[in-house]
Design an enzyme around this catalytic site. Structure first.
Site, PDB file in Angstrom:
ATOM      1  N   ALA A 218       0.579  -1.408   0.404  1.00 54.97           N
ATOM      2  CA  ALA A 218      -0.158   0.287  -0.351  1.00 54.97           C
ATOM      3  C   ALA A 218       0.789   1.615   0.441  1.00 54.97           C
ATOM      4  CB  ALA A 218      -0.720  -0.174   1.181  1.00 54.97           C
ATOM      5  N   ASN A 219       0.588   2.170   0.221  1.00 52.32           N
ATOM      6  CA  ASN A 219       0.796   3.689  -0.087  1.00 52.32           C
ATOM      7  C   ASN A 219       0.336   4.250   1.305  1.00 52.32           C
ATOM      8  OD1 ASN A 219      -1.608   5.307  -0.507  1.00 52.32           O
ATOM      9  ND2 ASN A 219      -0.656   4.064  -2.459  1.00 52.32           N
ATOM     10  N   ARG A 220       1.544   5.992   1.745  1.00 49.75           N
ATOM     11  CA  ARG A 220       0.424   6.884   3.050  1.00 49.75           C
ATOM     12  C   ARG A 220      -0.734   7.476   2.272  1.00 49.75           C
ATOM     13  NH1 ARG A 220       4.770   5.963   6.392  1.00 49.75           N
ATOM     14  NH2 ARG A 220       6.481   5.051   5.245  1.00 49.75           N
ATOM     15  N   SER A 221      -1.450   7.285   0.935  1.00 50.98           N
ATOM     16  CA  SER A 221      -2.262   8.551   0.956  1.00 50.98           C
ATOM     17  C   SER A 221      -3.297   7.692   2.164  1.00 50.98           C
ATOM     18  CB  SER A 221      -3.489   7.786   0.055  1.00 50.98           C
ATOM     19  OG  SER A 221      -4.091   8.987  -0.506  1.00 50.98           O
ATOM     20  N   ALA A 284      -3.994   7.351  -5.124  1.00 52.02           N
ATOM     21  CA  ALA A 284      -2.102   7.044  -4.814  1.00 52.02           C
ATOM     22  C   ALA A 284      -2.595   5.114  -5.551  1.00 52.02           C
ATOM     23  CB  ALA A 284      -1.942   7.112  -3.955  1.00 52.02           C
TER      24      ALA A 284
END
Ligand code: PMT
Length: 415
Positions: A218-221, A284
């Site tokens: 995943a990512n930090r959005s 994102a």
């Protein structure tokens, strides 16, 4: 909500049973609840059980002359602070949008001068049908508020998608939000709003790409920027479809929310959400996903570190920006960069075929991921605009006002 009066209009769908819990929870909040049931609703739950929970007479038939003399449908409407329709079926939405008044429920709605909150529930194909889309857009333009539907499993076997009745706490939260503000006059003149009659499709949040049943990439959005854009478009009068990855944010008011997890699901939901006048791609999206996803959890083995082979995900923005009949008139992408922000954004605009790119610095020092502020450089065919540091809500409003202006100018040029 203490001492406020809610008129609950129960529609004929399998989800009608959830109204019993809704009534209970509303009464726990100190709200008095009166119920009107459509004829079809009485096939799913009985007026007796509804009456036992509301502690009030339940109204079911327009032509009950005694009721008309004692209270009448006009008084039923006027004595409420808020009207909730749940579950709202496709048929009932069509009746509402068309202004029909051929039974008690629809007559009460035609007579109401208070806010109306609609909680739809139906099969996903019915919810996504162009006729329902048109009816929802009309009702939103009339000032009617929506909560849900949620995405998930249907009562029908092997059916899933948007169409589940919003959960009881979600309906109560939406009701509270409406009652907390001074009553919005129903059928307010939304047609004057800059994005009235327009459909804006927004992506938001991260995507989760499964490694195995318990782990994911995943990512930090946080979804704050994308959700703010959806809210701003709705506030400017647009019908809004928000396709969001997993986030911990409440749904913006008056927006159709489609929840997804992976990039592939996001692409499918966005494609299904078209046509749109404006597409805003603030999600994102993970650029890659694991090539294989085992059904069982990958076990730790001594002295062995698993290698995760990745494959590229579809580029949603590039796919939707391709020239074609279903391309939105205005395609807005974002560029999240940690260096050379504007230079990379210019390249992305060309490579992906977007009209505009909102470029933002997402290096840790910027605090943009998950924060409440953003500094955007708007890259268009005619140059770069450097916006000051603004809150994400301000960025959203500015962007959507610019989009409205663009559509207005395009329409004027086409005349
Ligand atoms: O969610 P917040 O915490 O509020 O943070 C906001 C944000 C930083 C996530 C947001 O402002 C933002 O920049 N969103 C885009 C993030 C991103 O994926 O940027 P990118 O430069 O990697 O991608 C460029 C564009 O292509 C984006 O519009 C993206 O949505 C799109 N894309 C990318 C990959 C892919 N497979 N499909 C896509 O559609």
């Amino acid at each position: 909500m203490k001492q406020q009066r809610i008129l609950l209009l129960i529609g004929g769908g399998i989800a009608a049973y959830k109204c019993l819990d809704l009534i209970r929870r509303l009464r726990e909040e100190g709200v008095s609840v009166r119920a009107v049931m459509t004829r079809a609703a009485t096939q799913f739950i009985t007026p007796l059980s509804v009456g036992a929970l509301t502690n009030e007479k339940v109204f079911t038939d327009l032509f009950d002359l005694n009721d008309e003399q004692e209270i009448g449908h006009i008084r039923l409407s006027r004595e409420a602070d808020l009207l909730i329709v749940a579950p709202a079926t496709a048929d009932f939405l069509a009746k509402m949008a068309g202004g029909h008044a051929d039974d008690l429920a629809s007559t009460v709605l035609m007579a109401i001068d208070k806010p109306v909150l609609v909680a739809p529930a139906m099969n996903p194909r019915m919810w996504l049908h162009p006729a329902t889309r048109r009816n929802v857009a009309q009702l939103e333009a009339d000032g009617i508020r929506f909560v849900g539907p949620n995405t998930g499993e249907m009562a029908e076997r092997n059916e899933a998608g948007p169409g589940r009745l919003a959960e009881v706490p979600e309906i109560i939260a939406a009701a509270k939000a409406i009652l907390a503000k001074p009553a919005t006059p129903l059928r307010s003149v939304r047609s004057k709003a800059p994005l009235a009659g327009r459909h804006v499709l927004v992506t938001s949040g991260p995507t989760h790409e499964p490694i195995d049943p318990v782990r994911y990439i995943a990512n930090r959005s946080s979804g704050k920027q994308g959700h703010a854009i959806a809210a701003a478009a709705a506030a400017l009068g647009a019908r809004v479809t928000l396709v969001t990855g997993p986030v911990a944010l409440p749904d913006p008011q008056g927006v159709d929310v489609v929840r997804v997890e992976t990039a592939a699901e996001m692409l499918a939901a966005v494609t299904q959400g078209l046509p749109a006048d404006v597409g805003v791609f603030a999600a994102a999206v993970a650029d890659w996903r694991p090539a294989a996803t085992p059904k069982e959890k990958i076990k730790k083995a001594k002295d062995e570190t698993p290698a995760i082979a990745l494959v590229e995900n579809p580029d949603i923005l590039a796919a939707i920006a391709k020239p074609g009949a279903r391309r939105p008139s205005l395609v807005i992408g974002f560029a999240a960069e940690t260096r050379d922000v504007v230079a990379y954004a210019k390249k992305k605009r060309e490579a992906k075929g977007a009209d505009w790119i909102a470029a933002n610095d997402v290096s840790p020092k910027s605090g943009v991921f998950g924060g409440d502020a953003n500094t955007v450089h708007l890259v268009t065919a005619s140059g770069v605009e450097d916006w000051p540091k603004l809150t994400k809500d301000e960025v959203a409003e500015r962007l959507m006002r610019r989009a409205a202006e663009f559509l207005k100018q395009s329409a004027a040029a086409a005349e």
